[in-house]
Design a protein around this motif. Structure first.
Motif, short mmCIF file in Angstrom:
data_model
loop_
_atom_site.label_atom_id
_atom_site.label_comp_id
_atom_site.label_asym_id
_atom_site.label_seq_id
_atom_site.Cartn_x
_atom_site.Cartn_y
_atom_site.Cartn_z
N THR A 299 11.03 8.65 9.26
CA THR A 299 10.25 7.46 9.56
C THR A 299 11.01 6.63 10.58
OG1 THR A 299 9.37 7.44 7.31
CG2 THR A 299 9.18 5.40 8.58
N SER A 303 7.31 2.89 13.44
CA SER A 303 6.27 3.14 12.43
C SER A 303 6.48 2.27 11.20
CB SER A 303 6.28 4.62 12.03
OG SER A 303 6.00 5.44 13.13
N LEU A 307 3.74 -0.58 9.68
CA LEU A 307 3.26 -0.65 8.31
C LEU A 307 3.62 -2.01 7.68
CD1 LEU A 307 4.22 2.92 7.07
CD2 LEU A 307 1.92 2.05 7.43
N GLU A 368 2.90 3.26 1.06
CA GLU A 368 2.51 3.43 2.46
C GLU A 368 3.33 4.50 3.18
OE1 GLU A 368 -0.03 2.29 3.81
OE2 GLU A 368 -0.68 0.62 2.56
N LEU A 369 4.66 4.47 3.02
CA LEU A 369 5.49 5.46 3.73
C LEU A 369 5.25 6.89 3.24
CD1 LEU A 369 8.87 3.59 4.28
CD2 LEU A 369 7.20 4.27 5.99
N ARG A 372 1.96 8.00 4.60
CA ARG A 372 2.05 8.31 6.03
C ARG A 372 2.55 9.74 6.24
NH1 ARG A 372 6.16 8.66 9.53
NH2 ARG A 372 5.70 8.36 11.75
N LYS A 373 3.51 10.15 5.42
CA LYS A 373 4.05 11.51 5.54
C LYS A 373 2.98 12.56 5.21
CE LYS A 373 8.74 9.98 4.35
NZ LYS A 373 9.85 10.09 3.38
N LYS A 376 0.55 12.68 8.06
CA LYS A 376 1.14 13.35 9.22
C LYS A 376 1.12 14.86 9.03
CE LYS A 376 4.84 12.77 12.54
NZ LYS A 376 5.99 11.94 12.94
#
Length: 416
Positions: A299, A303, A307, A368-369, A372-373, A376
Motif C-alpha cells: 500500500t 493510496s 482512503l 478499507e485497506l 483495496r487489496k 486490486k
C-alpha cells in the motif's frame, strides 16, 4: 519464562464486534457478535489459561457515586442482546469460563484478577479499552487483537506520553466522554499530560495549584477531582477468593459442538480453523483477529492518504487537496503548490493523527485497506462466474415473472 494468563474484556468486545462487523446475519438472526467472539477465541485457541469477564447488570458503585456515569449511553440494542447467550454458548464450547460479579464492571474484575495472579503468570489483558492500560507493569500487558499489538510498559508510555499509573489521573483531569466523566473545564488531553509530567498526580497538582496558569487555577476543584479519580481508578480488591487458577485453566474444546454451531450460524470460513494448521507462523504468538487470506499488495502512501481523506471527509471523494481544505484553509494554502511527493509526506502524519482522533483506525486499516487489496486482485485476475448457476437463476426469475404476470392478468385482464 512464566506461562501466559489471558483476561478478556468481554463487555467491551460485545459492542466492538456489534458496531465493527456490519450486515452479518443468518436467516434474519444477527450473528456479528457471535462471529467476532468466535474469531477472537480461535486466535487464542492455544492459550492454556484464559477467562472472559463481563459487566454486571446490577448497579455499580460508580453509578451510585455519580449519577451521570455512562448516562449518555443508549440502551443495549436488541440485535446485540439476543446474541449474548449464543456467544456464551460458543465460549463454553471452547472450554473457556466467563465471569460476572454483581455490582462490578469487567474492568474491575480484570484488575483484581491481574493483581492476584501476576506474580505467577504473565498477564495478557485482551482489550482496546484505554482504562485498562493503567494496570500495565513488568508482569501485566495489554493485547489489542484488532491491531495485533502487545503493549508493555515502554509501549504504553509511548502511546499515552505518561506512565500507566498516571492514566486514571489523566482521565479524571481531561475527562472521558465515553463514560460520561466531564473532567475539569479548560483542561484537555495535552494540558493534562503536561500537568502530570510536572506534578506527577492529582494530589501534586492540587498542592501546587497556586503555580498553575490563572485560567486553570480557578477551575481546579479538589472534591470534583477526587470524585472523578474514584470513577477512573480501577478496583483491584474485589472479593474473588472463590476464583482459583483451576477456574481459569482452559479445558479441551468441544470441536464437534463448535463445528455444529459454526454450521448453524453459517460460519463456513471458521470451520477449517478448528483443526491445527500446519506451518502456521504466529506473529507475537497471536493471529490477527481480522486476518484474511489475500495476496500481499504493498500500500503506497498516496493510496493510503486517498482512503484516509475519504474517511475524514467523504465529500472529498478521496481527493487529498479537498480534504486538506476541509481540515483547515491555511493547511490547504500551504500544500496546494507542493510537488505531489512532498505534499503526501507532509499530509501523512496530519491525516493519520486525525484518523486516530476520529477513532477510524479500525475502518482504515482493517476494512478499507484489506478491501483495496481484494479489489486490486479482482482487477488483475478477474472474477470467476458459475455460468450454469446464472442460467438456472435466469430460468427461475423468468418463471417467477410469468407467474406474477398470470396472477395480475387473472385480476385485471390481459397486459401488453
Amino acid at each position: 519464562m512464566k506461562e501466559k494468563l489471558y483476561l478478556i474484556d468481554g463487555s467491551s468486545f460485545l459492542y466492538r464486534f456489534f458496531y465493527a462487523i456490519k450486515n452479518l446475519s443468518n436467516n434474519g438472526f444477527p450473528t456479528n457478535v457471535i462471529f467476532g467472539f468466535s474469531r477472537l477465541l480461535l486466535s487464542l485457541k492455544d492459550a492454556s489459561y484464559i477467562l472472559i469477564c463481563f459487566d454486571s447488570k446490577e448497579k455499580t458503585f460508580r453509578k451510585e457515586n455519580f449519577a451521570e456515569y455512562k448516562k449518555q449511553r443508549p440502551p443495549m440494542p436488541d440485535e446485540l442482546s439476543v446474541q449474548i447467550e449464543p456467544t456464551k454458548e460458543i465460549i463454553e464450547a471452547f472450554g473457556i469460563n466467563y465471569l460476572e460479579i454483581a455490582g462490578f464492571e469487567a474492568d474491575d474484575i480484570i484488575a483484581t484478577l491481574a493483581v492476584k495472579f501476576k506474580n505467577d503468570f504473565d498477564i495478557i489483558i485482551v482489550t482496546q479499552d484505554k482504562d485498562l492500560f493503567q494496570l500495565v507493569d513488568d508482569n501485566i500487558f495489554i493485547y489489542d487483537p484488532v491491531k495485533n499489538i502487545t503493549y508493555d510498559y515502554k509501549k504504553t508510555i509511548e502511546k499515552f506520553e505518561i506512565e500507566p499509573s498516571q492514566i486514571s489521573d489523566f482521565l479524571a483531569l481531561a475527562g472521558d466522554s465515553s463514560d460520561g466523566i466531564p473532567g475539569i473545564s479548560g483542561i484537555g488531553p495535552k494540558t493534562a499530560i503536561k500537568l502530570l509530567k510536572d506534578y506527577k498526580n492529582i494530589n501534586g497538582i492540587v498542592q501546587n495549584k497556586d503555580k498553575l496558569p490563572q485560567k486553570i487555577q480557578s477551575n481546579i476543584d479538589e472534591e470534583k477531582l477526587k470524585l472523578y479519580k474514584s470513577l477512573t481508578n480501577l478496583d483491584k480488591n474485589i472479593n474473588i477468593d472463590n476464583i482459583s487458577i483451576n477456574y481459569i485453566k482452559k479445558t479441551v474444546s468441544d470441536t464437534k459442538t463448535l463445528k455444529n454451531l459454526f454450521e448453524k450460524y453459517n460460519f463456513k470460513s471458521l470451520i477449517g480453523k478448528l483443526e491445527p494448521q500446519q506451518n502456521q507462523t504466529l506473529k507475537n504468538n497471536h493471529t490477527s483477529l481480522f486476518e484474511i487470506n489475500i495476496p500481499k499488495v504493498e500500500t503506497d502512501d498516496a493510496s493510503l492518504l486517498e482512503l484516509a481523506a475519504y474517511l475524514i471527509q467523504p465529500k472529498s471523494a478521496g481527493n487529498i487537496d479537498k480534504c486538506a481544505l476541509f481540515i483547515d484553509k491555511s493547511l490547504y494554502e500551504k500544500i496546494i503548490n507542493m510537488q505531489e511527493s512532498e505534499k503526501i509526506s507532509y499530509l501523512k502524519p496530519i491525516f493519520l493523527d486525525l484518523i486516530k482522533k476520529l477513532d477510524l483506525e479500525f475502518l482504515l486499516f482493517e476494512v478499507e485497506l484489506p478491501l483495496r487489496k481484494i479489489l486490486k486482485k479482482m482487477e488483475k485476475e478477474g472474477i470467476c462466474l458459475d455460468i450454469e448457476k446464472l442460467k438456472y437463476y435466469k430460468t427461475l426469475i423468468n418463471a417467477l415473472i410469468e407467474e406474477k404476470r398470470s396472477l395480475i392478468e387473472s385480476i385485471i385482464g390481459p397486459c401488453n
